[in-house]
Every structure is written in C-alpha cells, then in structure tokens.
Design a protein around this motif. Structure first.
Motif, PDB file in Angstrom:
ATOM      1  N   PRO A 179      -0.164  -4.009  -4.649  1.00 24.72           N
ATOM      2  CA  PRO A 179      -0.672  -5.032  -3.705  1.00 24.72           C
ATOM      3  C   PRO A 179      -1.238  -6.267  -4.408  1.00 24.72           C
ATOM      4  O   PRO A 179      -1.055  -7.384  -3.928  1.00 24.72           O
ATOM      5  N   PHE A 180      -1.923  -6.068  -5.566  1.00 23.97           N
ATOM      6  CA  PHE A 180      -2.600  -7.210  -6.187  1.00 23.97           C
ATOM      7  C   PHE A 180      -1.630  -8.160  -6.872  1.00 23.97           C
ATOM      8  O   PHE A 180      -2.051  -9.193  -7.371  1.00 23.97           O
ATOM      9  N   PHE A 231       0.818  -1.212   0.000  1.00 18.77           N
ATOM     10  CA  PHE A 231       0.000   0.000   0.000  1.00 18.77           C
ATOM     11  C   PHE A 231       0.852   1.263   0.000  1.00 18.77           C
ATOM     12  O   PHE A 231       0.373   2.347  -0.297  1.00 18.77           O
ATOM     13  N   PHE A 254     -13.618 -14.000  -2.526  1.00 14.11           N
ATOM     14  CA  PHE A 254     -13.260 -12.856  -3.379  1.00 14.11           C
ATOM     15  C   PHE A 254     -11.850 -12.969  -3.970  1.00 14.11           C
ATOM     16  O   PHE A 254     -11.663 -12.819  -5.174  1.00 14.11           O
ATOM     17  N   GLY A 255     -10.871 -13.257  -3.105  1.00 12.81           N
ATOM     18  CA  GLY A 255      -9.482 -13.343  -3.562  1.00 12.81           C
ATOM     19  C   GLY A 255      -9.310 -14.432  -4.615  1.00 12.81           C
ATOM     20  O   GLY A 255      -8.634 -14.231  -5.629  1.00 12.81           O
ATOM     21  N   ALA A 310      -9.729  -4.898  -1.702  1.00  8.66           N
ATOM     22  CA  ALA A 310      -9.890  -5.560  -2.996  1.00  8.66           C
ATOM     23  C   ALA A 310      -8.529  -5.713  -3.677  1.00  8.66           C
ATOM     24  O   ALA A 310      -8.207  -6.788  -4.202  1.00  8.66           O
ATOM     25  N   ALA A 311      -7.716  -4.646  -3.636  1.00  6.45           N
ATOM     26  CA  ALA A 311      -6.378  -4.709  -4.235  1.00  6.45           C
ATOM     27  C   ALA A 311      -5.534  -5.759  -3.519  1.00  6.45           C
ATOM     28  O   ALA A 311      -4.782  -6.510  -4.139  1.00  6.45           O
ATOM     29  N   ASP A 312      -5.670  -5.817  -2.193  1.00  9.16           N
ATOM     30  CA  ASP A 312      -4.923  -6.798  -1.397  1.00  9.16           C
ATOM     31  C   ASP A 312      -5.317  -8.217  -1.802  1.00  9.16           C
ATOM     32  O   ASP A 312      -4.513  -9.138  -1.729  1.00  9.16           O
ATOM     33  N   LEU A 313      -6.575  -8.393  -2.218  1.00  6.65           N
ATOM     34  CA  LEU A 313      -7.074  -9.706  -2.622  1.00  6.65           C
ATOM     35  C   LEU A 313      -6.992  -9.876  -4.141  1.00  6.65           C
ATOM     36  O   LEU A 313      -7.873 -10.453  -4.767  1.00  6.65           O
ATOM     37  N   TYR A 314      -5.938  -9.345  -4.732  1.00  8.43           N
ATOM     38  CA  TYR A 314      -5.551  -9.617  -6.128  1.00  8.43           C
ATOM     39  C   TYR A 314      -6.449  -8.976  -7.175  1.00  8.43           C
ATOM     40  O   TYR A 314      -6.424  -9.397  -8.326  1.00  8.43           O
ATOM     41  N   ALA A 315      -7.267  -7.984  -6.801  1.00  8.73           N
ATOM     42  CA  ALA A 315      -8.087  -7.305  -7.798  1.00  8.73           C
ATOM     43  C   ALA A 315      -7.259  -6.204  -8.457  1.00  8.73           C
ATOM     44  O   ALA A 315      -6.721  -5.340  -7.761  1.00  8.73           O
ATOM     45  N   THR A 316      -7.169  -6.228  -9.792  1.00 13.66           N
ATOM     46  CA  THR A 316      -6.522  -5.132 -10.518  1.00 13.66           C
ATOM     47  C   THR A 316      -7.385  -3.890 -10.327  1.00 13.66           C
ATOM     48  O   THR A 316      -8.542  -4.009  -9.929  1.00 13.66           O
ATOM     49  N   PRO A 335      -6.893 -17.489  -0.088  1.00 13.83           N
ATOM     50  CA  PRO A 335      -5.990 -17.664  -1.232  1.00 13.83           C
ATOM     51  C   PRO A 335      -4.658 -18.320  -0.851  1.00 13.83           C
ATOM     52  O   PRO A 335      -3.780 -18.426  -1.682  1.00 13.83           O
ATOM     53  N   LYS A 354     -10.792  -4.372 -11.892  1.00 16.35           N
ATOM     54  CA  LYS A 354     -11.635  -5.358 -11.197  1.00 16.35           C
ATOM     55  C   LYS A 354     -12.121  -4.824  -9.857  1.00 16.35           C
ATOM     56  O   LYS A 354     -13.255  -5.078  -9.453  1.00 16.35           O
ATOM     57  N   PRO A 374      -2.042 -17.245   1.204  1.00 20.24           N
ATOM     58  CA  PRO A 374      -0.931 -16.333   0.932  1.00 20.24           C
ATOM     59  C   PRO A 374       0.364 -16.852   1.542  1.00 20.24           C
ATOM     60  O   PRO A 374       0.340 -17.723   2.412  1.00 20.24           O
ATOM     61  N   ARG A 387     -11.240 -14.737   4.868  1.00 26.44           N
ATOM     62  CA  ARG A 387     -11.081 -14.118   3.558  1.00 26.44           C
ATOM     63  C   ARG A 387      -9.604 -13.955   3.214  1.00 26.44           C
ATOM     64  O   ARG A 387      -9.187 -14.167   2.078  1.00 26.44           O
ATOM     65  N   ALA A 388      -8.810 -13.558   4.228  1.00 28.85           N
ATOM     66  CA  ALA A 388      -7.387 -13.325   3.981  1.00 28.85           C
ATOM     67  C   ALA A 388      -6.612 -14.640   3.850  1.00 28.85           C
ATOM     68  O   ALA A 388      -5.608 -14.703   3.158  1.00 28.85           O
ATOM     69  N   GLY A 407      -8.864  -0.810  -0.952  1.00 31.97           N
ATOM     70  CA  GLY A 407      -7.556  -1.346  -0.571  1.00 31.97           C
ATOM     71  C   GLY A 407      -7.630  -2.845  -0.351  1.00 31.97           C
ATOM     72  O   GLY A 407      -6.756  -3.600  -0.791  1.00 31.97           O
ATOM     73  N   HIS A 466     -16.011  -4.793  -9.170  1.00 31.39           N
ATOM     74  CA  HIS A 466     -16.583  -5.709  -8.190  1.00 31.39           C
ATOM     75  C   HIS A 466     -16.859  -5.071  -6.827  1.00 31.39           C
ATOM     76  O   HIS A 466     -17.589  -5.629  -6.026  1.00 31.39           O
ATOM     77  N   ARG A 524       1.123  -9.245  -5.108  1.00 25.49           N
ATOM     78  CA  ARG A 524       1.898  -9.858  -4.031  1.00 25.49           C
ATOM     79  C   ARG A 524       1.069 -10.949  -3.366  1.00 25.49           C
ATOM     80  O   ARG A 524      -0.087 -10.711  -3.017  1.00 25.49           O
ATOM     81  N   MET A 525       1.687 -12.124  -3.158  1.00 25.87           N
ATOM     82  CA  MET A 525       0.962 -13.217  -2.486  1.00 25.87           C
ATOM     83  C   MET A 525       0.999 -12.983  -0.970  1.00 25.87           C
ATOM     84  O   MET A 525       1.535 -13.780  -0.207  1.00 25.87           O
ATOM     85  N   VAL A 526       0.419 -11.857  -0.616  1.00 28.24           N
ATOM     86  CA  VAL A 526       0.373 -11.424   0.785  1.00 28.24           C
ATOM     87  C   VAL A 526      -1.040 -10.929   1.030  1.00 28.24           C
ATOM     88  O   VAL A 526      -1.580 -10.214   0.201  1.00 28.24           O
ATOM     89  N   ASN A 527      -1.677 -11.329   2.116  1.00 29.25           N
ATOM     90  CA  ASN A 527      -3.025 -10.834   2.409  1.00 29.25           C
ATOM     91  C   ASN A 527      -3.055 -10.167   3.771  1.00 29.25           C
ATOM     92  O   ASN A 527      -2.248 -10.461   4.649  1.00 29.25           O
ATOM     93  N   THR A 528      -4.003  -9.256   3.915  1.00 35.83           N
ATOM     94  CA  THR A 528      -4.077  -8.429   5.116  1.00 35.83           C
ATOM     95  C   THR A 528      -5.408  -8.632   5.840  1.00 35.83           C
ATOM     96  O   THR A 528      -6.450  -8.727   5.199  1.00 35.83           O
ATOM     97  N   MET A 556     -10.719 -13.347  -7.909  1.00 39.48           N
ATOM     98  CA  MET A 556      -9.836 -12.390  -8.592  1.00 39.48           C
ATOM     99  C   MET A 556      -8.622 -13.100  -9.189  1.00 39.48           C
ATOM    100  O   MET A 556      -8.058 -12.664 -10.179  1.00 39.48           O
TER     101      MET A 556
END
Lengths: 366, 271
Positions: free
Chosen positions: A82-83, A62, A108-109, B175-181, A160, B184, A162, A156-157, B173, B188, A85-89, A112
């Motif tokens: 962020p999208f 971020f 969701f992840g 959504a971006a963290d969860l791989y959304a471009t 995927p 997207k 991560p 959710r985090a 933020g 979404h 990186r195989m890192v979730n928050t 995507m």
C-alpha cells in the motif's frame, strides 16, 4: 460536471480473489474486469458480501489478487504494498490517529513522503480550508463529532493528492441529515480536486445521486456498469432491477420472433412488440421489469394492459403506494404522486385498470 | 455503571465483613511499619514518642546509600532492557499471521512466571558459575542486572501484549495507506499508541527487580548488596526502628513509581 479525460485511472483485469483454501475457500471476486476513468466518480454498489470492499482493498494494496492484474494509470501495481501506491483510502471507521492533532493527521501522508515542513504546512492549510475545519486544527480526534472526523479523514486522504481516492462506505456511520450534507460535500470535493473517486456503498440512493458511473455487484461478480440513469431505466437482470429502486416483475410469453424483435403476450392476453435481445424461444417466458412510478391507475377498460383490485393503500406524503392484486394472479406496486386525480377517490377493494407505456416495460435477461 | 438491583454484590450477606478483614490484613502491617518508623525508642516494639531520628540515622548510613545505589542501577538497567525485549517480543507475537508454534512461544515467554523463584535462582547461580569457570566471564554487578533483566521480561511482556492485541489494526493499515513503510508505521503510529502498555510493563518490571530477594541473594557477590539484601542483613542484627525507616522509604519509592506509570498511562489515554 467534471470533465472526463477518457484515460483509465484504474483497470482491473480478470481479477479473482479467493480467501482460504480447499473446500472452505471463499471466492470474494470472480474474474472481475472494470476500467475506471480519470476524474470519474465511480461507485461499487452491492449488498454486503458482494466483493465490493475486497475490490477496493485490492486497489489499495491491502490484499493481493489470487489471479489477474490491477493497473494504476497503466502501471501494474498488484504486487506493490500500500505505501508504494499513489492511492489513498477513507476508511469506514475513519481510522484517524488518536495521538495526533487534526493538522498532524492531515499532514501524516506528506510527512511520510518526506515533504519539507513548509510545503506540508501550506498543504495542511489548504486541506483544512477545503473541508472547512480551520478552527479545529489543534484539536485531538476524540474532541471531534462524527461529521468532523469524517471531514478530517477526507482531508488526510486528499492531502498527498493521490491519483485515486478510495472511499469505503464513509457515510454509513452518520445520521441521515449529515449523510445528505456529506453527499453534496463529497461531490464538491471531487469537483474541486479533480481526483478520481472510487466509492463503495450498499445504499442505492447514495449511488444514484453521486456517481458518474455505477458498477452493481453481487456474489463476487459485476453484473452491470453504467450511469445512474442507464442502470435504473435499463437494468440487465432481475437482481439489478430489484436492488436499484423498487421494481415489479411480470412474466410474459414469447409469441413469435424475427431476428431480435418479437411479440410477447402479457398474462392479460395483450400482445406487445418488443426487442428481444436475450435468447428466448417462441413459447418461452421472459420477465418484464416495471417501475412503480411508470404505471398509471385508470378506470378499468379496453385501453389497459393489466387489471386488478386495490389491496392496500400506503400514504407517504409526497406520494402514495397502491398495492394491486392482479386479476391474472400476482401483485404489483404502483406509486402515484399526490396530485389531485382519479386515484384520490380509490379505496380498498376497488377495481382498477393499469396503463403502462410499452417503453416502461424492460425485458430482463434472466 | 451501577449493577441491577439484586445483582449488586454489596447487598450480599457478609460482604462488608470480608472486605474489612481483607483491608485490615493487607494494610494494617504497613501502618505499623510506618508508625514505628517515627518511634523515638531504641526497641522496635515499644513506642515511646515521635521522632525522626531513625530517618536521620538512615540518611547518614553509608551502607544504606551503597545498597540504594546498587538497587537503583540494577532496577533501572533491568527495566530498560527487559522492556525493550518485551516490546519486541510482543510485536513479534501479535503482528504476524497465525502459525503453528504460536502457543508454544507464548508458553516459553511466560513460563518463568510459573517456575518457583528459588529454582530460577539456583539455575541462574549455576549458569554464572559455569560461565565463570569455563570462559572466565564475570560481569560483577552486570551478573545481577542480566539475571533481573531476564526474569523481568514476562512481567513487562504481559501488559504490552494486551495493549497490542486490543489496538485497532486499521490504524496501522491507514499508516501504510499514507506511505508509511512498516518501520515508519511502527515508529509513528504503533509505538506512540503502545506507550500506556509499555509504561505499565516498565513499572511492573521495575517493582519486580526493585524488591527481588531470592535471585539477588544467590547471584550477588561481595559489595553487591541491594536494599532487600541489606534489610535482610539488618534483621539478623539487634533490630532498631531504623529498619522501619528504611522499609518505609522503600515503600515510598515503589508507590511513587506506580503513580508515575499510572499518570503516564492516563495522560496518554486522555491525550
């Protein structure tokens, strides 16, 4: 206990982050380096404004570092959004999507990432089970309690899978009882998933009970990294000693030194042999940190390191805190477990002796 | 929540009188309009019994049908177009780092609200005249759609921007963290959460276009009569309660649209 592979999951190398420019610039992180191992429960601990959340946001992507590099399993990621990186928050406010159901939030992840529907549904079921939310799968977020939202945010985090899970003060919005439950729950989740957890908190008790290792931060710097026990028993400086648990500070004078060993003298005149790693010249002062529970209250006598008068007694149920005015100036707090003994008969104004084992007196660097 | 005692506006002297006067001034004329639309008499101002004959007459009135069709085509097209542009403008003005020209951009977008409509109408007429003379462009009813689309944008823009500004940025933020471009994440997360703002904006744009008179009157060519223009033309002929019936139908459609947009907003909020 989770098995540590010893391989680095996240490495921050000489990371500096400055917000703003010119005379108004704020240095949030000042040349920070830290290596977090795979499968580790690593905690960034410090007061608000110490830079712990900034470091987390840099790892998540971020924020961009002003200088330095961030490696994820050996790969430089500082420039990646962020999208990628195989890192979730897990966000402090949870940030669950209000227009989606619990199951849709968890999936969701994966959606995507373009996973097939069948794979997604299987993983969602697994996650619902992991956080014990199966009956809630079709609820909307606003129909959940704070604790339930917390579980969904975790699921959710984690869904995927991560490489690293980042947790930004995730328990701060919960009440005390729920917080204790979630602390145990988080440890269980980390154990079952084998994912590296980086946990940000300002709560030292949370840090001590959950972490494999802790980094104590202040003013954009990491002051000490170590296990809970190392940090509690051997704080490197006054800030760490004071921030982690309660500590008494007593000044002592260096009388002589040979190599890194030397003799110091307490205000009461009692001399002790200590390791003196930091550079303190003969005649100079050093600060000793002494935990309140490592001091014994006894009848005044020759075998005491310090002496004083009882100034105040506070009863806490499992233990009692005695505030002692030292005869040599200053005061200390002594914590005594409530078992029958000498301290039961003490009252305000009584003269007491303080007995402290030499190894309980930690020489600080400052 | 109830206001503290003594601060309650309802206890102030004259509150009830002012409120009642306002309500009467606002709604009594509409009441007259509706009552006289079911008047059996040929003369608008003389009530002589209840009848639906003027609604029947309007129902078989070819000119009214044409005007209604034109109005709906124009209003729906202008609403869709202006809402899309307003949404893009709102995203572009709220999801960027603050920059020097930002206030100027807000001004440019909202200025049409402050320009007197007759000025806009004359300007639009001149513009189309120039376009027709120099380049030979004339889009027919498209001219009116284009004019409406443009002046509806600031009306649609305001509620959409308000919604975007009050939205929690952490969600995007996350959504971006969860791989959304970025696209997207917008599709979404931002867009579904923006729907209440978009539906209010669209409803506002629809109403503004639906009852516009000034601009349409100047830009419209032959055979491009809209309902407001048709009603205006009717008033200049000997008046019958048919005009009340048509006006009441117009009022009903407006209220229906407001209710639909309100319902969508409520459902989104609850959902």
């Amino acid at each position: 206990m989770v098995e540590l592979t010893g391989l680095p999951a996240v490495e921050a190398k000489n990371v500096t982050k400055t917000f703003g420019a010119g005379p108004d610039a704020v240095v949030a992180l000042d040349n920070v380096s830290v290596t977090i191992q795979q499968n580790e429960f690593f905690t960034l601990l410090g007061p608000s404004g110490c830079g712990k959340t900034t470091l987390l946001r840099l790892i998540a992507g971020f924020e961009l570092p002003t200088a330095g590099s961030i490696l994820l399993e050996g790969q430089e990621v500082a420039h990646l959004p962020p999208f990628k990186r195989m890192v979730n928050t897990v966000f402090q406010s949870y940030a669950l999507f209000p227009h989606l159901t619990v199951a849709e939030n968890i999936g969701f992840g994966l959606k995507m990432l373009g996973r097939r529907r069948a794979d997604r549904d299987a993983q969602i079921e697994k996650m619902l089970k992991l956080v014990k939310m199966e009956p809630m799968r079709n609820r909307k977020v606003h129909q959940l309690s704070g604790g339930q939202q917390q579980r969904v945010a975790l699921a959710r985090a984690l869904a995927p899978h991560p490489k690293v899970l980042l947790l930004d003060e995730p328990l701060s919005a919960l009440d005390l009882k729920l917080r204790k439950e979630m602390q145990i729950e988080l440890k269980r989740l980390q154990h079952e998933t084998g994912i590296t957890f980086i946990f940000v908190t300002h709560d030292q008790e949370e840090a001590l009970t959950m972490s494999d290792r802790i980094a104590v931060m202040s003013h954009g710097k990491i002051l000490q990294i170590g296990t809970a026990n190392e940090i509690y028993e051997h704080p490197v400086d006054r800030f760490v000693a004071d921030f982690i648990g309660e500590t008494n500070f007593i000044e002592a004078e260096v009388m002589q030194r040979i190599g890194n060993r030397g003799q110091i003298r307490l205000p009461s005149g009692i001399a002790l042999a200590r390791e003196l790693d930091p550079i303190a010249p003969v005649g100079g002062k050093v600060t000793l940190a002494i935990r309140p529970e490592r001091i014994d209250l006894v009848k005044p006598g020759a075998d005491c390191q310090l002496a004083g008068k009882v100034e105040n007694i506070v009863y806490f149920g499992t233990d009692t805190h005695f505030h002692i005015d030292l005869d040599t100036g200053g005061d200390v707090t002594v914590r005594v477990q409530n078992r029958r003994g000498f301290q039961e008969v003490l009252k305000q104004g009584d003269a007491v002796g303080l007995r402290i084992a030499p190894e309980a007196m930690q020489v600080l660097k400052d | 929540m109830r206001a503290a005692k003594g601060v309650d506006l309802r206890s102030q002297f004259g509150f009830h009188t002012i409120a009642i006067v306002c309500l009467v001034v606002l709604y009594f004329p509409l009441l007259i309009l509706i009552v006289f639309s079911i008047n059996a008499n040929d003369i608008v101002a003389v009530f002589s019994g209840v009848s639906t004959r003027w609604y029947e007459k309007a129902f078989y009135n070819e000119e009214f049908h044409n005007a209604a069709r034109n109005t709906l085509i124009i209003a729906v097209s202008a609403t869709i177009g202006s809402t899309i542009f307003a949404t893009l403008a709102a995203v572009a003005t709220t999801r960027v780092a603050p920059w020097r020209g930002q206030n100027a951009v807000y001004m440019v977008i909202n200025l049409p609200l402050m320009v007197p409509e007759i000025i806009t109408a004359v300007a639009t007429l001149s513009f189309f005249a120039l376009l027709g003379r120099t380049l030979g462009f004339n889009f027919g009813i498209g001219n009116i759609i284009l004019a409406h689309l443009v002046f509806c944008i600031p009306f649609a823009y305001m509620p959409i921007r308000a919604r975007l500004e009050s939205m929690d940025l952490t969600l995007e933020g996350a959504a971006a963290d969860l791989y959304a471009t970025p696209f997207k994440a917008f599709w979404h997360v931002t867009l579904p959460l923006l729907m209440p703002g978009i539906s209010s904006g669209a409803a506002l744009a629809f109403i503004v276009s639906f009852d516009d008179f000034t601009i349409t009157q100047l830009v419209a060519g032959p055979g491009q009569t809209t309902l407001p223009l048709y009603i205006w033309a009717m008033i200049r002929r000997p008046m019958t309660p048919e005009i009340n019936a048509i006006s009441t139908i117009l009022l009903g459609i407006s209220i229906l649209f407001i209710l639909i947009s309100f319902w969508i907003a409520q459902r989104r909020k609850a959902g």
